[in-house]
Design a protein around this motif. Sequence first.
Motif, PDB file in Angstrom:
ATOM      1  N   ARG A  62       0.804  -1.221   0.000  1.00 53.33           N
ATOM      2  CA  ARG A  62       0.000   0.000   0.000  1.00 53.33           C
ATOM      3  C   ARG A  62       0.838   1.272   0.000  1.00 53.33           C
ATOM      4  NH1 ARG A  62      -4.373  -1.517   4.742  1.00 53.33           N
ATOM      5  NH2 ARG A  62      -5.180  -3.434   3.798  1.00 53.33           N
ATOM      6  N   ILE A  63       2.102   1.157   0.344  1.00 48.49           N
ATOM      7  CA  ILE A  63       2.930   2.346   0.529  1.00 48.49           C
ATOM      8  C   ILE A  63       3.810   2.571  -0.695  1.00 48.49           C
ATOM      9  CG2 ILE A  63       4.691   3.413   1.987  1.00 48.49           C
ATOM     10  CD1 ILE A  63       3.719   1.694   4.281  1.00 48.49           C
ATOM     11  N   PRO A  64       3.784   3.756  -1.278  1.00 52.28           N
ATOM     12  CA  PRO A  64       4.665   4.034  -2.414  1.00 52.28           C
ATOM     13  C   PRO A  64       6.127   3.810  -2.031  1.00 52.28           C
ATOM     14  CG  PRO A  64       3.030   5.773  -2.136  1.00 52.28           C
ATOM     15  CD  PRO A  64       2.911   4.887  -0.934  1.00 52.28           C
ATOM     16  N   ALA A  65       6.876   3.270  -2.937  1.00 51.29           N
ATOM     17  CA  ALA A  65       8.271   2.938  -2.653  1.00 51.29           C
ATOM     18  C   ALA A  65       9.083   4.161  -2.255  1.00 51.29           C
ATOM     19  CB  ALA A  65       8.901   2.261  -3.863  1.00 51.29           C
ATOM     20  N   ASP A  66       8.704   5.333  -2.782  1.00 49.74           N
ATOM     21  CA  ASP A  66       9.476   6.549  -2.493  1.00 49.74           C
ATOM     22  C   ASP A  66       8.864   7.370  -1.356  1.00 49.74           C
ATOM     23  OD1 ASP A  66       7.205   7.291  -3.811  1.00 49.74           O
ATOM     24  OD2 ASP A  66       8.204   8.670  -5.212  1.00 49.74           O
ATOM     25  N   ALA A  67       7.945   6.775  -0.593  1.00 49.72           N
ATOM     26  CA  ALA A  67       7.310   7.514   0.507  1.00 49.72           C
ATOM     27  C   ALA A  67       8.344   7.870   1.565  1.00 49.72           C
ATOM     28  CB  ALA A  67       6.201   6.671   1.128  1.00 49.72           C
ATOM     29  N   PRO A  69       9.886   8.664   5.359  1.00 51.70           N
ATOM     30  CA  PRO A  69       9.666   7.923   6.609  1.00 51.70           C
ATOM     31  C   PRO A  69       8.447   8.379   7.409  1.00 51.70           C
ATOM     32  CG  PRO A  69      11.992   8.404   6.348  1.00 51.70           C
ATOM     33  CD  PRO A  69      11.278   9.132   5.253  1.00 51.70           C
ATOM     34  N   VAL A  70       8.179   9.683   7.445  1.00 50.39           N
ATOM     35  CA  VAL A  70       7.032  10.175   8.210  1.00 50.39           C
ATOM     36  C   VAL A  70       5.740   9.609   7.654  1.00 50.39           C
ATOM     37  CG1 VAL A  70       5.703  12.217   8.830  1.00 50.39           C
ATOM     38  CG2 VAL A  70       8.181  12.271   8.988  1.00 50.39           C
ATOM     39  N   GLN A  71       5.636   9.537   6.322  1.00 50.15           N
ATOM     40  CA  GLN A  71       4.432   8.981   5.712  1.00 50.15           C
ATOM     41  C   GLN A  71       4.340   7.484   5.975  1.00 50.15           C
ATOM     42  OE1 GLN A  71       3.925  10.011   1.591  1.00 50.15           O
ATOM     43  NE2 GLN A  71       2.247   8.550   1.288  1.00 50.15           N
ATOM     44  N   LYS A  72       5.463   6.778   5.899  1.00 52.36           N
ATOM     45  CA  LYS A  72       5.457   5.351   6.217  1.00 52.36           C
ATOM     46  C   LYS A  72       4.975   5.104   7.640  1.00 52.36           C
ATOM     47  CE  LYS A  72       9.153   3.752   3.131  1.00 52.36           C
ATOM     48  NZ  LYS A  72      10.478   3.078   3.067  1.00 52.36           N
ATOM     49  N   LEU A  73       5.413   5.969   8.563  1.00 48.58           N
ATOM     50  CA  LEU A  73       4.998   5.818   9.960  1.00 48.58           C
ATOM     51  C   LEU A  73       3.494   6.018  10.097  1.00 48.58           C
ATOM     52  CD1 LEU A  73       5.577   5.466  12.948  1.00 48.58           C
ATOM     53  CD2 LEU A  73       6.185   7.894  13.058  1.00 48.58           C
ATOM     54  N   ARG A  74       2.937   6.993   9.403  1.00 49.54           N
ATOM     55  CA  ARG A  74       1.488   7.211   9.465  1.00 49.54           C
ATOM     56  C   ARG A  74       0.732   5.995   8.952  1.00 49.54           C
ATOM     57  NH1 ARG A  74       2.573  12.541   6.943  1.00 49.54           N
ATOM     58  NH2 ARG A  74       2.828  14.083   8.619  1.00 49.54           N
ATOM     59  N   TRP A  75       1.200   5.438   7.837  1.00 43.48           N
ATOM     60  CA  TRP A  75       0.568   4.235   7.295  1.00 43.48           C
ATOM     61  C   TRP A  75       0.650   3.090   8.300  1.00 43.48           C
ATOM     62  CZ3 TRP A  75      -2.269   3.045   3.032  1.00 43.48           C
ATOM     63  CH2 TRP A  75      -2.338   4.009   2.014  1.00 43.48           C
ATOM     64  N   LEU A  76       1.827   2.902   8.884  1.00 45.21           N
ATOM     65  CA  LEU A  76       2.020   1.812   9.845  1.00 45.21           C
ATOM     66  C   LEU A  76       1.092   1.968  11.040  1.00 45.21           C
ATOM     67  CD1 LEU A  76       3.515  -0.593  11.136  1.00 45.21           C
ATOM     68  CD2 LEU A  76       5.278   1.028  11.898  1.00 45.21           C
ATOM     69  N   ASP A 126       8.780  -2.565   6.680  1.00 47.72           N
ATOM     70  CA  ASP A 126       8.292  -1.388   5.972  1.00 47.72           C
ATOM     71  C   ASP A 126       9.422  -0.390   5.709  1.00 47.72           C
ATOM     72  OD1 ASP A 126       6.450   0.406   4.871  1.00 47.72           O
ATOM     73  OD2 ASP A 126       6.028   1.331   6.804  1.00 47.72           O
ATOM     74  N   GLY A 127      10.655  -0.747   6.135  1.00 45.26           N
ATOM     75  CA  GLY A 127      11.790   0.120   5.885  1.00 45.26           C
ATOM     76  C   GLY A 127      12.016   1.192   6.933  1.00 45.26           C
ATOM     77  N   LEU A 128      11.395   1.029   8.117  1.00 44.11           N
ATOM     78  CA  LEU A 128      11.578   1.988   9.197  1.00 44.11           C
ATOM     79  C   LEU A 128      12.544   1.428  10.237  1.00 44.11           C
ATOM     80  CD1 LEU A 128       7.873   3.122   9.684  1.00 44.11           C
ATOM     81  CD2 LEU A 128       9.750   4.558   8.848  1.00 44.11           C
ATOM     82  N   GLU A 129      13.287   2.317  10.871  1.00 47.12           N
ATOM     83  CA  GLU A 129      14.225   1.912  11.913  1.00 47.12           C
ATOM     84  C   GLU A 129      13.534   2.056  13.274  1.00 47.12           C
ATOM     85  OE1 GLU A 129      18.491   3.302  13.872  1.00 47.12           O
ATOM     86  OE2 GLU A 129      17.939   4.006  11.860  1.00 47.12           O
ATOM     87  N   ALA A 130      13.093   0.935  13.827  1.00 44.97           N
ATOM     88  CA  ALA A 130      12.364   0.939  15.095  1.00 44.97           C
ATOM     89  C   ALA A 130      13.109   0.089  16.115  1.00 44.97           C
ATOM     90  CB  ALA A 130      10.944   0.402  14.904  1.00 44.97           C
ATOM     91  N   ARG A 131      13.088   0.535  17.368  1.00 44.14           N
ATOM     92  CA  ARG A 131      13.760  -0.182  18.454  1.00 44.14           C
ATOM     93  C   ARG A 131      12.859  -0.180  19.687  1.00 44.14           C
ATOM     94  NH1 ARG A 131      16.360  -1.203  14.673  1.00 44.14           N
ATOM     95  NH2 ARG A 131      18.620  -0.968  14.313  1.00 44.14           N
TER      96      ARG A 131
END
Length: 293
Positions: A62-67, A69-76, A126-131
């Motif tokens: 669902r997430i555009p490849a070039d989105a 990080p902030v947009q990826k986080l909202r989707w997540l 999703d390509g995000l750095e989470a810890r």
Amino acid sequence: MTDPLRFRPPTALEYFATLVADDSSLALTEAAVSIAQDEYPQLDTQTVLAEIDALAATLKRRIPADAPPVQKLRWLNHYFFHELAFAGNVNDYYTADNSYLHRVLATRRGIPITLAVIYIELAAQDGLEARGVSFPGHFLVKLRLQSALHQGEVVIDPFTGQSLSREDLDERLAPFRRRQGLLGDYEAPLGLFLQSATPREVLARMLRNLKEIHRSAEDWPRLLQVLDRLIVLLPQAWEERRDRALARAEVGDCASAVADLAAYLEHRPNADDHAALTERLRELRAAGRPRLH
């Protein structure tokens, strides 16, 4: 003619031991899933991992490849907390099932740390750095967002989905600081409590949650299973050997209790409980001697 070689499958504890043997190859999600195999011996960890992968794949499509990080986080966050409806199990917080990832996946309810493990896995795919963050009293997740337009960290409460400001975090930390006397000149900076937890530390916290559940219920067999895992995970955590000694004594395994307690006393000669446990060790040794006839 000799029989062909027969290979014994590893026990649940042996399988866990292979997963946590080396920090460089420790796969947090798989090891976290495997914790449930003591209670659910037929559990297939690969099936659970495939289920998590399927959730991650749905989100990724669902997430555009070039989105950014902030947009990826909202989707997540929308996907995890709203569409999938993961949330804290406020109605049955202390059930052991909240510590088993496959049950959390099935019910969409859990405690902060198990929700965090699933959230972190989805974020990573999703390509995000989470810890994970071992915040006092409540496990959190922090995400590092780096792009041409945005630099910084976001801290999420996996129990509620709330994004926490510095003021929120300071407010949550205040009771702990008061209890520990960390105020005024002794006040520890907030950043000290937001350090990333290693996979080994995450697993230890998960197991210690279960340990407390079973100890409170005086469920010694289940407590021993958890302590076995903790000692495999943290071989130098001598306090866990002490606790296993006492649990072994409760089920009448005096010989094993003696070995654990002797190891604890040897490695913690200055412990506050050294004198009391030295006497307990003497009692266990006496109880384990065969009676003369």
